[in-house]
Design an enzyme around this catalytic site. Structure first.
Site, PDB file in Angstrom:
ATOM      1  N   HIS A 182       7.057  30.334  88.967  1.00  0.00           N
ATOM      2  CA  HIS A 182       7.522  31.518  88.253  1.00  0.00           C
ATOM      3  C   HIS A 182       7.054  32.727  89.042  1.00  0.00           C
ATOM      4  O   HIS A 182       6.015  32.701  89.688  1.00  0.00           O
ATOM      5  CB  HIS A 182       6.992  31.536  86.817  1.00  0.00           C
ATOM      6  N   GLU A 219      18.500  14.496  49.005  1.00  0.00           N
ATOM      7  CA  GLU A 219      18.020  13.110  49.034  1.00  0.00           C
ATOM      8  C   GLU A 219      17.027  12.944  50.177  1.00  0.00           C
ATOM      9  O   GLU A 219      16.750  13.883  50.922  1.00  0.00           O
ATOM     10  CB  GLU A 219      19.189  12.141  49.219  1.00  0.00           C
ATOM     11  N   HIS A 258      17.920  12.294  57.116  1.00  0.00           N
ATOM     12  CA  HIS A 258      17.139  11.188  56.567  1.00  0.00           C
ATOM     13  C   HIS A 258      15.970  10.865  57.473  1.00  0.00           C
ATOM     14  O   HIS A 258      15.897   9.821  58.089  1.00  0.00           O
ATOM     15  CB  HIS A 258      17.969   9.948  56.305  1.00  0.00           C
ATOM     16  N   ASN A 274      25.101  15.223  42.644  1.00  0.00           N
ATOM     17  CA  ASN A 274      24.937  13.788  42.942  1.00  0.00           C
ATOM     18  C   ASN A 274      23.479  13.379  42.841  1.00  0.00           C
ATOM     19  O   ASN A 274      23.149  12.329  42.304  1.00  0.00           O
ATOM     20  CB  ASN A 274      25.437  13.487  44.350  1.00  0.00           C
ATOM     21  N   ASP A 308      18.549   6.105  58.310  1.00  0.00           N
ATOM     22  CA  ASP A 308      17.503   6.284  57.285  1.00  0.00           C
ATOM     23  C   ASP A 308      16.154   5.737  57.759  1.00  0.00           C
ATOM     24  O   ASP A 308      15.384   5.205  56.961  1.00  0.00           O
ATOM     25  CB  ASP A 308      17.890   5.556  55.988  1.00  0.00           C
TER      26      ASP A 308
HETATM   27  O1  AHR Z   1      22.405   5.100  54.241  1.00  0.00           O
HETATM   28  C1  AHR Z   1      22.623   4.749  52.879  1.00  0.00           C
HETATM   29  C2  AHR Z   1      22.332   5.929  51.982  1.00  0.00           C
HETATM   30  O2  AHR Z   1      23.146   7.017  52.444  1.00  0.00           O
HETATM   31  C3  AHR Z   1      20.897   6.431  52.014  1.00  0.00           C
HETATM   32  O3  AHR Z   1      20.140   5.902  50.955  1.00  0.00           O
HETATM   33  C4  AHR Z   1      21.089   7.926  51.860  1.00  0.00           C
HETATM   34  O4  AHR Z   1      19.968   8.705  52.271  1.00  0.00           O
HETATM   35  C5  AHR Z   1      22.301   8.135  52.757  1.00  0.00           C
HETATM   36  O5  AHR Z   1      22.943   9.317  52.517  1.00  0.00           O
END
Ligand code: AHR
Length: 474
Positions: A454, A229, A293, A192, A50
């Protein structure tokens, strides 16, 4: 984020799965510096998921991210992107002994809000069972101008639109307004987490009702779990691009992308466009699984860089949430002719690759396609070559999609791909030399006076002085 119990109640049918010239023997050219010596090597930082990396106007790169123990907020900084790998990491704050922030600490982000350093994070209690996933967004604040040396204290909880699971917040200023974007479970929606945006009145308070930007509905968003997310924003070419992560946090984790014209009303959900396909996914050829992430930064030359995490193996024992090997990675972010980001594939472990462009034929690249080498255009991943140290200041050039192969030159001038294991001789060794006008040459070690060149759409050796031997690296 995979919530073992809670998320399983939302689980969809998990569909497992997607480098001048000398006449022979004449004046040698000055050896060029290899790709920036301080060029990052992936993984950039091991076991930091992350990751948020940004270059601040003090010239430092700052990096935070989730630690495998999920028990502390950390920060490191470096004058170079590569330096983050070994930079000292400071613990800013630890989870509490009890209460709502005594369990997991997830996905911190550092932002300068109204002149103060604020670190946002998601946290939950430590009561065990289902309660540990009562995740909410909080912030700590620094008492001075230097986040690495200042004192940090609790600021408060984000006032979210609902008292429900929320995490992965980010913040940015657009046209004078500061926005907050985050992931949250919305009562009445069977997912979720979804993505939201709203302008901010202060570091923890929205100044208008949230706009829902995206719900995980597409097949690649609901693999294992219905998740949108980790929003991250980059503004380029007159548009805002909001990437986000989707599906289970194993190899099915991937990036999606929303975009909007920079003059549009960010609070109008109809003004946003959602990519129907994921923009960045697992790549078995480069052995990066579950890339996601992400954050965005720039390299020393100011060129856009994508930062993300990914594992270098696919099979995970146990719950992915507790697997520590989501490593921080970085790579160039390119843009297509329409000005949209083209993420290519996660480039894999090792020095950052480059694209080689014939200096006399801009718009074309050295291309690897299966066993074949050519010059032309192709998907980004087929144009990315890694310079591997071959000793004595020479390199081997290895295509990222065939990391166990390297270019090898024969006496008749043909250049082919050879297995690295057998490419131990000079045929695959090249000396990277500075050419004219910022060009580079890859002088063949085995065939003096000749260099990688080339010839129409083919890759061959030519005299090092031949303009066809001049390449640009991007
Ligand atoms: O890494 C922990 C959580 O898991 C993070 O907040 C989320 O983005 C990931 O999927």
């Amino acid at each position: 984020m995979n919530l073992p119990l809670t998320r399983r109640t939302f689980a969809a049918a998990a569909s497992l799965m997607p480098l001048a010239c000398t006449a022979p023997g004449k004046t040698a050219l000055a050896p060029a510096s290899p790709p920036a010596a301080a060029s990052p090597i992936n993984p950039l930082v091991k076991q930091r998921a992350d990751a948020q990396v940004f270059r601040h106007d003090d010239g430092f790169y700052y990096m935070t991210g989730s630690v495998p123990e999920y028990d502390r907020l950390v920060l490191r900084r470096s004058k170079t992107l590569a330096g983050l790998s070994t930079a000292e990491e400071r613990v800013l704050w630890r989870h509490q002994a009890s209460g709502p922030m005594s369990g997991f600490l997830w996905a911190p982000e550092l932002h300068l809000v109204d002149g103060k350093w604020v670190m946002y994070f998601a946290a939950g209690p430590s009561g065990g069972g289902e309660d540990v996933f009562r995740i909410r967004t909080y912030a700590v604040v620094c008492d001075g101008p230097d986040p690495m040396t200042g004192g940090w204290s609790y600021l408060g909880e984000f006032k979210a639109p609902w008292d429900s699971f929320n995490l992965d917040s980010t913040s940015f200023v657009h046209r004078g307004t500061r926005y907050f974007s985050w992931a949250q479970r919305e009562p009445g929606i069977d997912t979720n987490s979804n993505l939201y945006i709203a302008p901010m009145k202060d570091a923890l308070t929205l100044s208008a009702p949230a706009t829902r930007l995206s719900i995980p509905q597409l097949d690649w968003e609901i693999r294992g779990y219905k998740v949108n997310e980790a929003p991250a924003m980059i503004v380029k070419n007159g548009r805002l691009f909001l990437t986000y992560s989707a599906s289970a946090t194993d190899a099915r984790y991937c990036l999606g992308m929303l975009s909007i014209d920079e003059t549009a009303n960010l609070m109008d959900p109809r003004a946003w466009t959602k990519s129907p396909q994921p923009v960045f996914v697992t790549c078995r050829e480069t052995s990066v699984y579950g890339p996601g992430h992400n954050s965005f930064t720039v390299d020393a030359q100011g060129r856009d860089m994508l930062v993300y995490h990914g594992r270098d193996y696919e099979k995970i024992e146990g719950d992915p949430l507790f697997n520590p090997d989501r490593h921080t990675r970085a790579q160039r972010l390119y843009f297509d002719a329409s000005g949209n980001p083209d993420f290519g594939v996660p480039v894999g472990n090792g020095p950052l690759p480059e694209r080689l462009i014939p200096a006399v034929r801009r718009g074309a690249f050295l291309v690897q396609d299966g066993e074949r080498l050519s010059v032309g255009t192709a998907p980004i991943a087929q144009t990315q070559l890694r310079s591997l140290d071959a000793g004595d200041g020479t390199v081997r050039l290895s295509p990222i999609l065939k990391p166990d192969h390297a270019l090898a030159a024969a006496a008749d001038g043909t250049v082919t791909l050879a297995p690295l294991a057998s490419a131990t001789g000079d045929a695959s060794r090249f000396r990277r030399e500075a050419g004219k006008g910022g060009s580079i040459r890859f002088a063949s070690v085995a065939h003096a006076g000749r260099a990688l060149a080339h010839s129409s759409d083919n890759v061959r050796l030519a005299a090092a002085a031949d303009p066809a031997s001049a390449w640009l690296a991007d």
